[in-house]
Scaffold this motif. Sequence first.
Motif, PDB file in Angstrom:
ATOM      1  N   PHE A  34      -6.245 -13.276   8.835  1.00  0.00           N
ATOM      2  CA  PHE A  34      -6.536 -13.549   7.430  1.00  0.00           C
ATOM      3  C   PHE A  34      -6.415 -12.295   6.575  1.00  0.00           C
ATOM      4  O   PHE A  34      -5.976 -12.361   5.432  1.00  0.00           O
ATOM      5  N   SER A  35      -6.806 -11.141   7.103  1.00  0.00           N
ATOM      6  CA  SER A  35      -6.640  -9.920   6.313  1.00  0.00           C
ATOM      7  C   SER A  35      -5.158  -9.599   6.139  1.00  0.00           C
ATOM      8  O   SER A  35      -4.730  -9.179   5.067  1.00  0.00           O
ATOM      9  N   PHE A  36      -4.368  -9.817   7.177  1.00  0.00           N
ATOM     10  CA  PHE A  36      -2.925  -9.587   7.092  1.00  0.00           C
ATOM     11  C   PHE A  36      -2.297 -10.508   6.048  1.00  0.00           C
ATOM     12  O   PHE A  36      -1.525 -10.068   5.198  1.00  0.00           O
ATOM     13  N   LEU A  37      -2.640 -11.793   6.107  1.00  0.00           N
ATOM     14  CA  LEU A  37      -2.113 -12.739   5.132  1.00  0.00           C
ATOM     15  C   LEU A  37      -2.633 -12.442   3.724  1.00  0.00           C
ATOM     16  O   LEU A  37      -1.909 -12.604   2.742  1.00  0.00           O
ATOM     17  N   GLY A  38      -3.888 -12.017   3.622  1.00  0.00           N
ATOM     18  CA  GLY A  38      -4.462 -11.685   2.316  1.00  0.00           C
ATOM     19  C   GLY A  38      -3.749 -10.514   1.671  1.00  0.00           C
ATOM     20  O   GLY A  38      -3.447 -10.546   0.466  1.00  0.00           O
ATOM     21  N   TRP A  39      -3.468  -9.464   2.449  1.00  0.00           N
ATOM     22  CA  TRP A  39      -2.750  -8.318   1.881  1.00  0.00           C
ATOM     23  C   TRP A  39      -1.346  -8.709   1.463  1.00  0.00           C
ATOM     24  O   TRP A  39      -0.833  -8.249   0.438  1.00  0.00           O
ATOM     25  N   GLY A  40      -0.706  -9.571   2.242  1.00  0.00           N
ATOM     26  CA  GLY A  40       0.630 -10.045   1.856  1.00  0.00           C
ATOM     27  C   GLY A  40       0.595 -10.854   0.580  1.00  0.00           C
ATOM     28  O   GLY A  40       1.453 -10.695  -0.288  1.00  0.00           O
ATOM     29  N   LEU A  41      -0.402 -11.725   0.452  1.00  0.00           N
ATOM     30  CA  LEU A  41      -0.538 -12.536  -0.761  1.00  0.00           C
ATOM     31  C   LEU A  41      -0.837 -11.664  -1.980  1.00  0.00           C
ATOM     32  O   LEU A  41      -0.241 -11.855  -3.046  1.00  0.00           O
ATOM     33  N   ALA A  58       2.310  -9.890  -3.066  1.00  0.00           N
ATOM     34  CA  ALA A  58       3.223 -10.774  -3.786  1.00  0.00           C
ATOM     35  C   ALA A  58       2.734 -11.028  -5.208  1.00  0.00           C
ATOM     36  O   ALA A  58       3.526 -11.007  -6.164  1.00  0.00           O
ATOM     37  N   ILE A  59       1.433 -11.255  -5.382  1.00  0.00           N
ATOM     38  CA  ILE A  59       0.888 -11.511  -6.720  1.00  0.00           C
ATOM     39  C   ILE A  59       1.054 -10.292  -7.616  1.00  0.00           C
ATOM     40  O   ILE A  59       1.526 -10.396  -8.755  1.00  0.00           O
ATOM     41  N   PHE A  60       0.672  -9.112  -7.123  1.00  0.00           N
ATOM     42  CA  PHE A  60       0.768  -7.912  -7.951  1.00  0.00           C
ATOM     43  C   PHE A  60       2.218  -7.497  -8.184  1.00  0.00           C
ATOM     44  O   PHE A  60       2.552  -6.929  -9.235  1.00  0.00           O
ATOM     45  N   GLY A  61       3.110  -7.793  -7.227  1.00  0.00           N
ATOM     46  CA  GLY A  61       4.526  -7.492  -7.434  1.00  0.00           C
ATOM     47  C   GLY A  61       5.123  -8.339  -8.542  1.00  0.00           C
ATOM     48  O   GLY A  61       5.840  -7.836  -9.415  1.00  0.00           O
ATOM     49  N   SER A  62       4.820  -9.626  -8.511  1.00  0.00           N
ATOM     50  CA  SER A  62       5.354 -10.481  -9.577  1.00  0.00           C
ATOM     51  C   SER A  62       4.682 -10.171 -10.910  1.00  0.00           C
ATOM     52  O   SER A  62       5.324 -10.232 -11.960  1.00  0.00           O
ATOM     53  N   GLY A  63       3.406  -9.814 -10.896  1.00  0.00           N
ATOM     54  CA  GLY A  63       2.736  -9.401 -12.137  1.00  0.00           C
ATOM     55  C   GLY A  63       3.335  -8.123 -12.696  1.00  0.00           C
ATOM     56  O   GLY A  63       3.505  -7.980 -13.908  1.00  0.00           O
ATOM     57  N   GLY A  64       3.669  -7.195 -11.809  1.00  0.00           N
ATOM     58  CA  GLY A  64       4.315  -5.962 -12.251  1.00  0.00           C
ATOM     59  C   GLY A  64       5.669  -6.217 -12.883  1.00  0.00           C
ATOM     60  O   GLY A  64       6.017  -5.628 -13.915  1.00  0.00           O
ATOM     61  N   LYS A  65       6.452  -7.123 -12.288  1.00  0.00           N
ATOM     62  CA  LYS A  65       7.747  -7.477 -12.883  1.00  0.00           C
ATOM     63  C   LYS A  65       7.565  -8.100 -14.265  1.00  0.00           C
ATOM     64  O   LYS A  65       8.296  -7.783 -15.203  1.00  0.00           O
ATOM     65  N   TYR A  66       6.589  -8.989 -14.375  1.00  0.00           N
ATOM     66  CA  TYR A  66       6.354  -9.671 -15.646  1.00  0.00           C
ATOM     67  C   TYR A  66       5.956  -8.669 -16.730  1.00  0.00           C
ATOM     68  O   TYR A  66       6.512  -8.681 -17.837  1.00  0.00           O
ATOM     69  N   PHE A  67       4.999  -7.790 -16.445  1.00  0.00           N
ATOM     70  CA  PHE A  67       4.533  -6.847 -17.463  1.00  0.00           C
ATOM     71  C   PHE A  67       5.575  -5.784 -17.771  1.00  0.00           C
ATOM     72  O   PHE A  67       5.667  -5.299 -18.899  1.00  0.00           O
ATOM     73  N   TYR A  68       6.381  -5.384 -16.769  1.00  0.00           N
ATOM     74  CA  TYR A  68       7.446  -4.440 -17.043  1.00  0.00           C
ATOM     75  C   TYR A  68       8.437  -5.047 -18.022  1.00  0.00           C
ATOM     76  O   TYR A  68       8.872  -4.395 -18.976  1.00  0.00           O
TER      77      TYR A  68
END
Length: 138
Positions: free
Chosen positions: A73-80, A83-93
């Motif tokens: 669950f920690s592995f999946l949580g870090w992956g999730l 992904a969320i912060f990566g897409s948020g970074g693309k959006y705000f950039y």
Amino acid sequence: MFSFINIRKYFKKFLNPSLYMGGLDYVLQIWREAEGKDKGILLLVFSPMFLCLIGFVFSIIHFVLFVLPSFLFSFLGWGLLSAIFGSGGKYFYKHFTGHEIKTPNKDGVIEADFVVDEVEEEEPEPAKKTTTRKKSDE
């Protein structure tokens, strides 16, 4: 005599747990056939081994029920979260700079922006009549 062969044999015996637990079925067979006094002695002598085996089983159960799911669950949580912060970074950039970060295209995929032009509406064409011909038997 101290030799490498003797050390190797000793480590093979040490790493093979079946040698230690191989007599367990024999102990249980003696337990079934023994009388009260002998059962007490067997219980006294072999109870540390049985406690260790029970502890070993509980440690396996603890690992499977708590440690392994926690790791997964920690592995999946870090992956999730990545992904969320990566897409948020693309959006705000894109929002702050106006430039878009695009992912590389795969081979054979062409990106195209389709623009719909406003077309004057035309009257629909009348439906064409189709005729069927019968084959003549000759």
